[in-house]
Scaffold this motif. Structure first.
Motif, short mmCIF file in Angstrom:
data_model
loop_
_atom_site.label_atom_id
_atom_site.label_comp_id
_atom_site.label_asym_id
_atom_site.label_seq_id
_atom_site.Cartn_x
_atom_site.Cartn_y
_atom_site.Cartn_z
N UNK A 152 0.85 -1.19 0.00
CA UNK A 152 0.00 0.00 0.00
C UNK A 152 0.88 1.24 0.00
N UNK A 153 0.54 2.16 -0.87
CA UNK A 153 1.24 3.44 -0.96
C UNK A 153 0.15 4.50 -1.10
N UNK A 154 -0.25 5.08 0.03
CA UNK A 154 -1.38 6.01 0.01
C UNK A 154 -2.65 5.24 -0.33
N UNK A 155 -3.35 5.69 -1.39
CA UNK A 155 -4.58 5.00 -1.81
C UNK A 155 -4.31 4.00 -2.93
N UNK A 170 15.12 -16.21 -11.97
CA UNK A 170 14.12 -15.33 -11.37
C UNK A 170 14.31 -13.92 -11.94
N UNK A 171 13.27 -13.42 -12.62
CA UNK A 171 13.34 -12.17 -13.35
C UNK A 171 12.04 -11.40 -13.15
N UNK A 172 12.11 -10.05 -12.96
CA UNK A 172 10.87 -9.28 -12.89
C UNK A 172 9.99 -9.55 -14.12
N UNK A 173 8.69 -9.70 -13.88
CA UNK A 173 7.77 -10.08 -14.96
C UNK A 173 6.59 -9.12 -15.07
N UNK A 174 5.95 -8.78 -13.96
CA UNK A 174 4.74 -7.98 -13.96
C UNK A 174 4.83 -6.94 -12.86
N UNK A 175 4.37 -5.72 -13.15
CA UNK A 175 4.19 -4.72 -12.11
C UNK A 175 2.97 -3.88 -12.47
N UNK A 176 2.25 -3.45 -11.45
CA UNK A 176 1.05 -2.65 -11.67
C UNK A 176 0.78 -1.78 -10.46
N UNK A 177 0.07 -0.70 -10.69
CA UNK A 177 -0.46 0.13 -9.63
C UNK A 177 -1.97 0.11 -9.75
N UNK A 178 -2.61 -0.34 -8.68
CA UNK A 178 -4.07 -0.50 -8.66
C UNK A 178 -4.66 0.48 -7.66
N UNK A 179 -5.87 0.95 -7.95
CA UNK A 179 -6.57 1.86 -7.06
C UNK A 179 -7.87 1.22 -6.62
N UNK A 180 -8.24 1.48 -5.41
CA UNK A 180 -9.44 0.87 -4.82
C UNK A 180 -10.69 1.35 -5.54
N UNK A 181 -11.51 0.40 -5.97
CA UNK A 181 -12.83 0.73 -6.50
C UNK A 181 -13.91 0.35 -5.50
N UNK A 182 -13.56 -0.40 -4.48
CA UNK A 182 -14.40 -0.65 -3.31
C UNK A 182 -13.45 -1.03 -2.19
N UNK A 183 -13.93 -1.04 -0.97
CA UNK A 183 -13.02 -1.30 0.14
C UNK A 183 -13.72 -2.04 1.26
N UNK A 184 -12.93 -2.52 2.18
CA UNK A 184 -13.48 -3.17 3.37
C UNK A 184 -13.36 -2.23 4.54
N UNK A 185 -14.32 -2.32 5.43
CA UNK A 185 -14.30 -1.46 6.61
C UNK A 185 -13.65 -2.13 7.77
#
Length: 185
Positions: A152-155, A170-185
Motif C-alpha cells: 500500500x502506498x497512500x490509496x 528469477x526475473x521481474x515479470x509484472x508490475x502494476x499500480x491499482x486503485x481501490x474501487x471498493x473497500x473493506x471497513x
C-alpha cells in the motif's frame, strides 16, 4: 417448478468486498484487512522470452464470507499504446490463508494451467510471498518459481511479480499500480 433464478442464487450468503455488508471479517484475517476490496489499474508485463514490454489493465478482487480466509480473483487485459483494450489476458483465482504471527499462504490457480502455493508474511501495508510449489498441466508454460509483493502506498496498491520460467532465472515479470474501487471497513 424451479426457475433460472433458483440456480443463479446460492442458498448461503455471498462473500463481500464491500464495507458494512455481509459478515464481519474473521479475526484471523486482520493482517489482510487493508487488501479486502476491488482494485483496478494498469501495469506492464515483460520478460526476456516475450517481445515486450506490454501495457495491461487489471482488476483484483479480494473478498470474504466471515471465515478465516479471503477469496482472490484477478483478471487482466492487454492495452494498446492509447490505453484501449486489445484482448483478455491473465485470469487467476485462489485463496489467502492467514496463519500465526503474520505468516501467509496464497493458493492460486491460473487459466493457463498452473497451480501455485505461495508462503509469505504480512506486515502493515506490505505482503510478500514466494512459491513453495508450482504444478503445471502438460500444456502449461514451464514455471519453476514465483515471487509476489503487494504494498500500500497512500490509496494505491502496488503489485509486483518475478518469475523463474522457460529456462530463465528469477526475473521481474509484472508490475502494476491499482486503485481501490471498493473497500473493506
Amino acid at each position: 417448478m424451479s426457475t433460472p433464478e433458483d440456480f443463479t442464487r446460492l442458498p448461503i450468503p455471498a462473500d463481500t468486498a464491500e464495507p458494512g455488508s455481509g459478515p464481519p471479517l474473521h479475526d484471523a484475517c486482520a493482517p489482510l484487512r487493508e487488501l479486502v476490496g476491488a482494485w483496478r489499474g494498469e501495469g506492464e508485463v515483460d520478460y526476456p522470452t516475450i517481445d515486450g514490454p506490454f501495457r495491461f489493465g487489471q482488476q483484483v478482487t479480494i473478498s470474504h464470507d466471515g471465515r478465516p480466509f479471503l477469496r482472490h480473483q484477478a483478471q487482466a487485459w492487454l492495452l494498446d499504446a492509447e490505453g484501449q483494450v486489445l484482448r483478455p489476458a491473465a485470469w487467476e483465482t485462489g485463496w489467502w490463508r492467514p496463519g500465526a504471527e503474520g505468516r501467509l499462504e496464497l493458493l492460486l490457480t491460473h487459466a493457463t494451467g498452473l497451480l501455485e502455493i505461495f508462503y509469505g508474511s504480512a506486515q502493515p501495508g506490505l505482503w510478500t510471498l514466494e512459491t513453495e510449489t508450482v504444478l503445471a498441466t502438460a500444456t502449461a508454460k514451464d514455471v519453476r518459481a514465483a515471487q509476489r509483493s503487494y504494498a500500500l502506498r497512500g490509496d494505491a496498491l502496488d503489485y509486483a511479480e518475478s518469475r523463474e520460467m522457460v529456462g530463465e532465472p528469477m526475473t521481474p515479470h509484472v508490475s502494476a499500480t491499482l486503485h481501490r474501487v471498493s473497500s473493506a471497513g
